[in-house]
Write a protein that holds these residues in place. Structure first.
Motif, PDB file in Angstrom:
ATOM      1  N   THR A  25      28.070  40.308  41.694  1.00  0.00           N
ATOM      2  CA  THR A  25      29.461  39.925  41.491  1.00  0.00           C
ATOM      3  C   THR A  25      30.003  39.343  42.789  1.00  0.00           C
ATOM      4  OG1 THR A  25      29.754  41.709  39.899  1.00  0.00           O
ATOM      5  CG2 THR A  25      31.753  40.796  40.853  1.00  0.00           C
ATOM      6  N   ASP A  27      33.551  37.210  44.750  1.00  0.00           N
ATOM      7  CA  ASP A  27      34.985  36.945  44.664  1.00  0.00           C
ATOM      8  C   ASP A  27      35.301  35.492  45.005  1.00  0.00           C
ATOM      9  OD1 ASP A  27      34.536  36.895  47.387  1.00  0.00           O
ATOM     10  OD2 ASP A  27      36.007  38.446  47.879  1.00  0.00           O
ATOM     11  N   GLY A  30      34.322  30.951  41.416  1.00  0.00           N
ATOM     12  CA  GLY A  30      34.078  31.156  39.995  1.00  0.00           C
ATOM     13  C   GLY A  30      33.373  30.000  39.329  1.00  0.00           C
ATOM     14  N   PRO A  59      32.808  34.011  34.446  1.00  0.00           N
ATOM     15  CA  PRO A  59      33.881  34.194  35.426  1.00  0.00           C
ATOM     16  C   PRO A  59      34.540  35.558  35.269  1.00  0.00           C
ATOM     17  CG  PRO A  59      34.555  32.686  33.678  1.00  0.00           C
ATOM     18  CD  PRO A  59      33.113  33.005  33.444  1.00  0.00           C
ATOM     19  N   ARG A  60      35.028  36.077  36.380  1.00  0.00           N
ATOM     20  CA  ARG A  60      35.760  37.337  36.390  1.00  0.00           C
ATOM     21  C   ARG A  60      37.251  37.060  36.295  1.00  0.00           C
ATOM     22  NH1 ARG A  60      34.977  39.852  41.703  1.00  0.00           N
ATOM     23  NH2 ARG A  60      36.125  41.557  40.750  1.00  0.00           N
ATOM     24  N   ARG A  61      37.945  37.942  35.631  1.00  0.00           N
ATOM     25  CA  ARG A  61      39.404  37.838  35.593  1.00  0.00           C
ATOM     26  C   ARG A  61      39.921  37.971  37.023  1.00  0.00           C
ATOM     27  NH1 ARG A  61      42.567  41.030  31.143  1.00  0.00           N
ATOM     28  NH2 ARG A  61      41.592  39.348  30.027  1.00  0.00           N
ATOM     29  N   GLY A  62      40.752  37.063  37.450  1.00  0.00           N
ATOM     30  CA  GLY A  62      41.276  37.104  38.809  1.00  0.00           C
ATOM     31  C   GLY A  62      40.430  36.341  39.820  1.00  0.00           C
ATOM     32  N   GLY A  63      39.337  35.741  39.377  1.00  0.00           N
ATOM     33  CA  GLY A  63      38.494  34.941  40.266  1.00  0.00           C
ATOM     34  C   GLY A  63      37.131  35.549  40.483  1.00  0.00           C
ATOM     35  N   THR A  66      30.340  36.920  37.750  1.00  0.00           N
ATOM     36  CA  THR A  66      29.429  38.055  37.615  1.00  0.00           C
ATOM     37  C   THR A  66      28.197  37.640  36.827  1.00  0.00           C
ATOM     38  OG1 THR A  66      31.214  39.685  37.674  1.00  0.00           O
ATOM     39  CG2 THR A  66      29.157  40.398  36.683  1.00  0.00           C
TER      40      THR A  66
END
Length: 93
Positions: A25, A27, A30, A59-63, A66
């Motif tokens: 994962t 940050d 994305g 994509p992960r919520r918030g940027g 994963t």
């Protein structure tokens, strides 16, 4: 590579009763930053499929992004040597 120079990544590897779980994962930027010109995610999916595992990426919520892989510890390949008998591992240079 796609996350950007300032991105941080977390890699988790866990052995469960019947599976090996791998999660990466970050940050970073994305999915929008990926140009689609490579074969990275497709290649992972193909390799996971060979061993009867599961693969998810997105994509992960918030940027960030994963990648998750779950591989069975026992497969049809159980007992198959990872290298041909006459192959010798080569030290990294």
């Amino acid at each position: 590579k796609h996350a950007g120079a300032r991105a941080r990544a977390v890699v988790t590897i866990a052995k469960r009763e019947n599976t090996l779980e791998i999660s990466v994962t970050d940050d970073g930027r994305g999915h929008a930053a990926v140009d689609g010109g490579g074969h990275g995610l497709r290649g992972i999916q193909e390799r996971v499929d060979v061993f009867g595992g599961q693969f998810t990426a997105g994509p992960r919520r918030g940027g960030g992004f994963t990648v998750e892989v779950s591989l069975p510890l026992e497969t049809k390949w159980q007992g198959v040597a990872p290298l041909a008998p006459d192959c010798k591992p080569v030290a990294a240079s």
